[in-house]
Structure formats: structure tokens, C-alpha cells
Design a protein around this motif. Structure first.
Motif, PDB file in Angstrom:
ATOM      1  N   VAL A  11       0.835  -1.164  -0.026  1.00  0.00           N
ATOM      2  CA  VAL A  11       0.115  -0.121   0.058  1.00  0.00           C
ATOM      3  C   VAL A  11       0.869   1.274  -0.037  1.00  0.00           C
ATOM      4  O   VAL A  11       2.012   1.264   0.878  1.00  0.00           O
ATOM      5  CB  VAL A  11      -0.907   0.127   1.100  1.00  0.00           C
ATOM      6  CG1 VAL A  11      -1.792   1.235   1.220  1.00  0.00           C
ATOM      7  CG2 VAL A  11      -1.813  -1.144   1.316  1.00  0.00           C
ATOM      8  N   CYS A  12       0.591   2.201  -0.821  1.00  0.00           N
ATOM      9  CA  CYS A  12       1.380   3.382  -0.976  1.00  0.00           C
ATOM     10  C   CYS A  12       1.277   4.127   0.182  1.00  0.00           C
ATOM     11  O   CYS A  12       0.431   4.601   0.681  1.00  0.00           O
ATOM     12  CB  CYS A  12       0.834   4.260  -2.076  1.00  0.00           C
ATOM     13  SG  CYS A  12       1.827   5.672  -2.283  1.00  0.00           S
ATOM     14  N   ALA A  13       2.744   4.517   0.934  1.00  0.00           N
ATOM     15  CA  ALA A  13       2.472   5.185   2.082  1.00  0.00           C
ATOM     16  C   ALA A  13       2.365   6.675   2.124  1.00  0.00           C
ATOM     17  O   ALA A  13       1.930   7.298   2.914  1.00  0.00           O
ATOM     18  CB  ALA A  13       4.260   5.314   2.559  1.00  0.00           C
ATOM     19  N   ARG A  14       2.025   7.090   0.739  1.00  0.00           N
ATOM     20  CA  ARG A  14       1.645   8.618   0.502  1.00  0.00           C
ATOM     21  C   ARG A  14       0.019   8.672   0.134  1.00  0.00           C
ATOM     22  O   ARG A  14      -0.472   9.508   0.913  1.00  0.00           O
ATOM     23  CB  ARG A  14       2.461   8.945  -0.421  1.00  0.00           C
ATOM     24  CG  ARG A  14       2.529  10.724  -0.687  1.00  0.00           C
ATOM     25  CD  ARG A  14       3.503  11.317  -1.725  1.00  0.00           C
ATOM     26  NE  ARG A  14       3.212  12.614  -2.005  1.00  0.00           N
ATOM     27  CZ  ARG A  14       2.251  12.764  -2.948  1.00  0.00           C
ATOM     28  NH1 ARG A  14       1.740  12.134  -3.653  1.00  0.00           N
ATOM     29  NH2 ARG A  14       1.892  14.260  -3.231  1.00  0.00           N
ATOM     30  N   CYS A  15      -0.192   7.917  -0.880  1.00  0.00           N
ATOM     31  CA  CYS A  15      -1.592   8.262  -1.385  1.00  0.00           C
ATOM     32  C   CYS A  15      -2.498   7.032  -0.900  1.00  0.00           C
ATOM     33  O   CYS A  15      -3.709   7.117  -1.057  1.00  0.00           O
ATOM     34  CB  CYS A  15      -1.609   8.059  -2.743  1.00  0.00           C
ATOM     35  SG  CYS A  15      -1.276   6.653  -3.628  1.00  0.00           S
ATOM     36  N   GLY A  16      -2.099   5.915  -0.160  1.00  0.00           N
ATOM     37  CA  GLY A  16      -2.877   4.687   0.082  1.00  0.00           C
ATOM     38  C   GLY A  16      -3.353   3.931  -0.752  1.00  0.00           C
ATOM     39  O   GLY A  16      -4.319   3.038  -0.441  1.00  0.00           O
ATOM     40  N   LEU A  52       6.434   3.502  -2.059  1.00  0.00           N
ATOM     41  CA  LEU A  52       5.526   4.438  -2.885  1.00  0.00           C
ATOM     42  C   LEU A  52       4.857   3.714  -3.981  1.00  0.00           C
ATOM     43  O   LEU A  52       5.806   2.910  -4.530  1.00  0.00           O
ATOM     44  CB  LEU A  52       6.127   5.584  -3.107  1.00  0.00           C
ATOM     45  CG  LEU A  52       6.598   6.360  -1.776  1.00  0.00           C
ATOM     46  CD1 LEU A  52       7.363   7.624  -2.234  1.00  0.00           C
ATOM     47  CD2 LEU A  52       5.536   6.800  -0.939  1.00  0.00           C
ATOM     48  N   CYS A  53       3.728   4.144  -4.367  1.00  0.00           N
ATOM     49  CA  CYS A  53       3.363   3.635  -5.717  1.00  0.00           C
ATOM     50  C   CYS A  53       4.104   4.559  -6.862  1.00  0.00           C
ATOM     51  O   CYS A  53       4.942   5.437  -6.578  1.00  0.00           O
ATOM     52  CB  CYS A  53       1.902   3.960  -5.932  1.00  0.00           C
ATOM     53  SG  CYS A  53       1.357   5.711  -6.007  1.00  0.00           S
ATOM     54  N   ILE A  54       4.031   4.151  -8.244  1.00  0.00           N
ATOM     55  CA  ILE A  54       5.057   4.607  -9.062  1.00  0.00           C
ATOM     56  C   ILE A  54       4.735   5.935  -9.231  1.00  0.00           C
ATOM     57  O   ILE A  54       5.634   6.859  -9.404  1.00  0.00           O
ATOM     58  CB  ILE A  54       5.027   3.983 -10.474  1.00  0.00           C
ATOM     59  CG1 ILE A  54       6.237   4.268 -11.378  1.00  0.00           C
ATOM     60  CG2 ILE A  54       3.574   3.900 -10.997  1.00  0.00           C
ATOM     61  CD1 ILE A  54       7.109   3.529 -11.127  1.00  0.00           C
ATOM     62  N   ASP A  55       3.380   6.586  -9.148  1.00  0.00           N
ATOM     63  CA  ASP A  55       3.211   8.022  -9.302  1.00  0.00           C
ATOM     64  C   ASP A  55       3.838   8.871  -8.222  1.00  0.00           C
ATOM     65  O   ASP A  55       4.254   9.675  -8.618  1.00  0.00           O
ATOM     66  CB  ASP A  55       1.463   8.181  -9.253  1.00  0.00           C
ATOM     67  CG  ASP A  55       0.900   7.553 -10.741  1.00  0.00           C
ATOM     68  OD1 ASP A  55       1.826   7.188 -11.687  1.00  0.00           O
ATOM     69  OD2 ASP A  55      -0.263   7.023 -10.495  1.00  0.00           O
ATOM     70  N   CYS A  56       3.415   8.505  -6.937  1.00  0.00           N
ATOM     71  CA  CYS A  56       4.087   9.206  -5.855  1.00  0.00           C
ATOM     72  C   CYS A  56       5.512   9.132  -5.859  1.00  0.00           C
ATOM     73  O   CYS A  56       6.253  10.031  -5.845  1.00  0.00           O
ATOM     74  CB  CYS A  56       3.534   8.585  -4.395  1.00  0.00           C
ATOM     75  SG  CYS A  56       1.934   8.743  -4.261  1.00  0.00           S
ATOM     76  N   ALA A  57       6.257   7.789  -6.163  1.00  0.00           N
ATOM     77  CA  ALA A  57       7.575   7.823  -6.426  1.00  0.00           C
ATOM     78  C   ALA A  57       8.215   8.972  -7.366  1.00  0.00           C
ATOM     79  O   ALA A  57       9.143   9.499  -7.031  1.00  0.00           O
ATOM     80  CB  ALA A  57       7.994   6.646  -6.658  1.00  0.00           C
TER      81      ALA A  57
HETATM   82 ZN   LIG Z   1       1.021   6.665  -4.181  1.00  0.00          ZN
END
Ligand SMILES: [Zn+2]
Length: 125
Positions: free
Chosen positions: A94-99, A115-120
Motif C-alpha cells: 500500500v502506498c505510504a503517501r496516497c494509500g 510508494l506507488c510509481i506515481d508518488c515515487a
Molecule cells: Zn501513491
């Protein structure tokens, strides 16, 4: 279904992968510690003077190299431990930033991803 969308067998596979990686990291760390000890004692034996001892610069160089590798191994160990604790508390994948789910392809490539690729991309860009 967990928040990550990963199935129990998939999570178990990541756990195995991460544990193996942890064991390798720990092994590397102890090999490095031994090598660094060798460099230290070589320096002490030779009472290396970097200015005049031809071995001096080589040992300094070797020390910096080992130190860099050790930092990398320690950082990886830390990342692996963090991933294992996310596996334990159910937030792995689970992305630590956007969930949102990080996605299996990214996790396969980088099981320690937080992080997911978008947040990274947002953070690094
Ligand atoms: Zn994310």
C-alpha cells in the motif's frame, strides 16, 4: 482482500523473498566488517602514512570503498526490515503517501517499495 489487493500466497512469497534478502544483507555486512577489520589492522601494522607509504592511499581507497558498500548494505537492510514490518502489520503493498495499491509489477521489481510509481515520480521529480 487486503488494502494492497495482494493475495495471501503473494504476500507469503514476498515475505520469503525479503527474508532471503535480509539473510544475504546480514551475511554481506559481516563479510564487510571482517574486510574493514583487515584494512584497519593493515593500517596499524604498517603505521601507514598516506604521504609516504605506497600502501597508504590504496588502503584509504579500499576503506572508502568498503565504507560505501557497507552504507548501502545497511540502507538495504533497513528497507527490507521496514518492508517486513509492513508485511506484519498488513500495510505491505500500500502506498505510504496516497494509500493506493503499489501494484504487483513494481513490487516484483522492488519488494521494498514504499510508494506507488506515481508518488515515487512526484517525489523524485
Ligand atoms: Zn501513491
Amino acid at each position: 482482500m487486503s488494502a494492497s489487493g495482494l493475495s495471501t500466497p503473494t504476500l507469503a512469497r514476498f515475505k520469503r523473498v525479503l527474508r532471503e534478502r535480509r539473510a544475504l544483507d546480514a551475511e554481506e555486512a559481516s563479510t564487510l566488517a571482517a574486510s574493514m577489520g583487515d584494512v584497519l589492522s593493515a593500517r596499524a601494522d604498517g603505521q601507514a602514512d598516506d604521504e609516504h607509504d605506497p600502501e597508504g592511499p590504496t588502503l584509504s581507497f579500499e576503506w572508502s570503498r568498503l565504507d560505501a558498500v557497507q552504507r548501502e548494505a545497511a540502507a538495504d537492510l533497513h528497507a527490507v526490515d521496514a518492508a517486513l514490518s509492513r508485511l506484519a502489520d498488513g500495510t505491505f503493498g500500500v502506498c505510504a503517501r496516497c494509500g493506493r495499491p503499489i501494484g504487483i509489477d513494481r513490487l516484483n521489481a522492488r519488494p521494498t517499495a514504499e510508494l506507488c510509481i506515481d508518488c515515487a515520480r512526484l517525489i523524485s521529480g
